[in-house]
Design a protein around this motif. Structure first.
Motif, mmCIF file in Angstrom:
data_model
loop_
_atom_site.group_PDB
_atom_site.id
_atom_site.type_symbol
_atom_site.label_atom_id
_atom_site.label_comp_id
_atom_site.label_asym_id
_atom_site.label_seq_id
_atom_site.Cartn_x
_atom_site.Cartn_y
_atom_site.Cartn_z
ATOM 1 N N UNK A 1 16.232 25.407 1.796
ATOM 2 C CA UNK A 1 14.849 24.917 1.878
ATOM 3 C C UNK A 1 14.035 25.329 0.659
ATOM 4 N N UNK A 2 14.081 26.601 0.296
ATOM 5 C CA UNK A 2 13.242 27.088 -0.802
ATOM 6 C C UNK A 2 13.563 26.376 -2.115
ATOM 7 N N UNK A 3 14.847 26.164 -2.388
ATOM 8 C CA UNK A 3 15.225 25.508 -3.643
ATOM 9 C C UNK A 3 14.751 24.060 -3.671
ATOM 10 N N UNK A 4 14.842 23.359 -2.549
ATOM 11 C CA UNK A 4 14.354 21.980 -2.488
ATOM 12 C C UNK A 4 12.842 21.937 -2.646
ATOM 13 N N UNK A 5 12.146 22.869 -2.011
ATOM 14 C CA UNK A 5 10.690 22.909 -2.147
ATOM 15 C C UNK A 5 10.273 23.120 -3.594
ATOM 16 N N UNK B 1 0.843 -1.196 0.000
ATOM 17 C CA UNK B 1 0.000 0.000 0.000
ATOM 18 C C UNK B 1 0.875 1.242 0.000
ATOM 19 N N UNK B 2 0.568 2.177 -0.900
ATOM 20 C CA UNK B 2 1.355 3.403 -0.966
ATOM 21 C C UNK B 2 1.048 4.291 0.231
ATOM 22 N N UNK B 3 2.075 4.991 0.701
ATOM 23 C CA UNK B 3 1.891 5.909 1.810
ATOM 24 C C UNK B 3 1.018 7.075 1.372
ATOM 25 N N UNK B 4 0.191 7.627 2.280
ATOM 26 C CA UNK B 4 -0.630 8.780 1.918
ATOM 27 C C UNK B 4 0.242 9.971 1.549
ATOM 28 N N UNK B 5 -0.328 10.863 0.728
ATOM 29 C CA UNK B 5 0.435 12.030 0.282
ATOM 30 C C UNK B 5 0.812 12.892 1.475
ATOM 31 N N UNK B 6 2.089 13.127 1.623
ATOM 32 C CA UNK B 6 2.582 14.037 2.648
ATOM 33 C C UNK B 6 3.810 14.719 2.085
ATOM 34 N N UNK B 7 3.851 16.040 2.097
ATOM 35 C CA UNK B 7 5.008 16.723 1.510
ATOM 36 C C UNK B 7 6.289 16.398 2.280
ATOM 37 N N UNK B 8 7.309 16.014 1.542
ATOM 38 C CA UNK B 8 8.628 15.760 2.124
ATOM 39 C C UNK B 8 9.695 16.325 1.188
ATOM 40 N N UNK B 9 9.376 17.465 0.574
ATOM 41 C CA UNK B 9 10.305 18.055 -0.396
ATOM 42 C C UNK B 9 11.610 18.452 0.275
ATOM 43 N N UNK B 10 11.505 18.991 1.467
ATOM 44 C CA UNK B 10 12.665 19.499 2.203
ATOM 45 C C UNK B 10 12.573 19.004 3.636
ATOM 46 N N UNK C 1 14.535 15.940 -0.353
ATOM 47 C CA UNK C 1 15.963 15.941 -0.036
ATOM 48 C C UNK C 1 16.173 16.337 1.416
ATOM 49 N N UNK C 2 17.104 15.663 2.067
ATOM 50 C CA UNK C 2 17.506 16.070 3.403
ATOM 51 C C UNK C 2 18.507 17.215 3.277
ATOM 52 N N UNK D 1 13.936 9.550 1.154
ATOM 53 C CA UNK D 1 14.535 10.873 1.038
ATOM 54 C C UNK D 1 15.982 10.768 0.588
ATOM 55 N N UNK D 2 16.367 11.667 -0.290
ATOM 56 C CA UNK D 2 17.728 11.706 -0.812
ATOM 57 C C UNK D 2 18.677 12.274 0.249
ATOM 58 N N UNK D 3 19.968 11.995 0.077
ATOM 59 C CA UNK D 3 20.983 12.452 1.010
ATOM 60 C C UNK D 3 21.266 13.944 0.894
#
Length: 298
Positions: free
Chosen positions: A226-230, A1-10, A218-219, A190-192
């Motif tokens: 933060x802004x660029x990753x978002x 089952x796929x995880x529910x949508x949750x932002x993890x951009x940054x 990305x971590x 999440x990427x390194x």
């Protein structure tokens, strides 16, 4: 089952020994925070940092953002107590360093359950050693509490004796193994981190590569990224608009008994609709998270 949508951009690492940083994090636009008790904390500050982090997580001051506590390893003098403290802190998850086996995950699961941690307290795994890469599939399936993987590419590069090249070719196999394992078990990943804080162009390229490979975000090691990753990991307005169009068009086709539909000359099947729904759900979740942060800032 796929995880529910949750932002993890940054997802930003915050040193647990720095109370000012923990407080400052409440105002940052990162989707998630890793309150760090491991690498960022000197041995003689571990106990104090644990108290700081637990208090910060319990404060509720981070709104809807995801809060993980990175503990010390179970093979250290602090790891067991870190996990026990995190269990009742209200954090969203415990991030374990240098996970190399499913047994480690199950040990931590037992500690969390013994301390009464709610089912919503997830276990996350730092994937950062060659042995961890080789055991990624069994780690990913070790527990229903598992929430995701976080790539520890700096430690991995050290152990592989490889170079941090722009395209990261020496690490592609390791990244791919973890991506496959995570997606097979419906986990986030999440990427390194990117280490050169003065190389904005290189950071942007690393984010694009991570997105193309399939990472959720990305971590980060500094708020200025933060802004660029978002921006990099958010679906664009055009992508969201297109996704909404094909969802609607495919639904109309299904009502007419058709399994496929052509939109602007492009064939749209159910697999495209599944991905479109994921992007729309992610965009909606990002909007809700940003609205929550704006409201908190007045």
């Amino acid at each position: 089952m796929a995880a529910p949508a949750r932002p993890r951009r940054s997802v930003l690492y915050m040193p647990g020994s720095n109370t000012r940083a923990l407080e400052k994090a409440k105002t940052l636009a990162a989707d998630g925070l890793i309150l760090d008790l491991e690498d960022a904390v000197a041995p003689d500050a571990k106990v104090e940092a644990r108290a700081n982090v637990v208090a910060a997580a319990a404060s509720g001051g981070y709104g809807k953002r995801e809060v993980l506590i990175r503990t010390n390893g179970l093979n250290t003098p602090w790891g067991y107590a870190d996990i026990e403290a995190a269990a009742s802190s209200g954090c969203d998850g415990v991030l374990l360093p240098k996970v190399e086996s499913a047994d480690t995950v199950r040990q931590v699961e037992a500690i969390l359950e013994a301390k009464g941690a709610p089912e919503t307290t997830l276990i996350w795994c730092m994937m950062e050693t060659p042995l961890g890469m080789l055991h990624a599939a069994e780690i990913a399936g070790a527990s229903p509490r598992l929430g995701g993987f976080v790539m520890g590419t700096s430690d991995l590069a050290k152990d592989l004796h490889c170079h941090h090249t722009p395209m990261r070719l020496p690490m592609v196999t390791s990244l791919g193994l973890c991506l496959l394992a995570a997606r097979a078990h419906g986990l986030a990943i999440l990427d390194g981190v990117y280490l050169d804080l003065n190389d904005a162009e290189g950071f942007a390229a690393a984010c694009r590569q991570g997105l193309e490979m399939g990472f959720d975000g990305k971590t980060l090691i500094h708020p200025k990224t933060v802004a660029a990753a978002n921006d990099a990991f958010a679906p664009s307005a055009d992508e969201v608009a297109w996704s909404r169009r094909i969802i609607e068009a495919h639904a109309e086709a299904e009502k007419a008994g058709q399994g496929v539909v052509v939109v602007d000359g492009k064939l749209v099947e159910n697999l495209h609709v599944v991905n479109a729904r994921r992007l729309v759900a992610l965009a909606d979740a990002i909007a809700a998270l940003e609205a929550d942060l704006a409201a908190a800032q007045g």
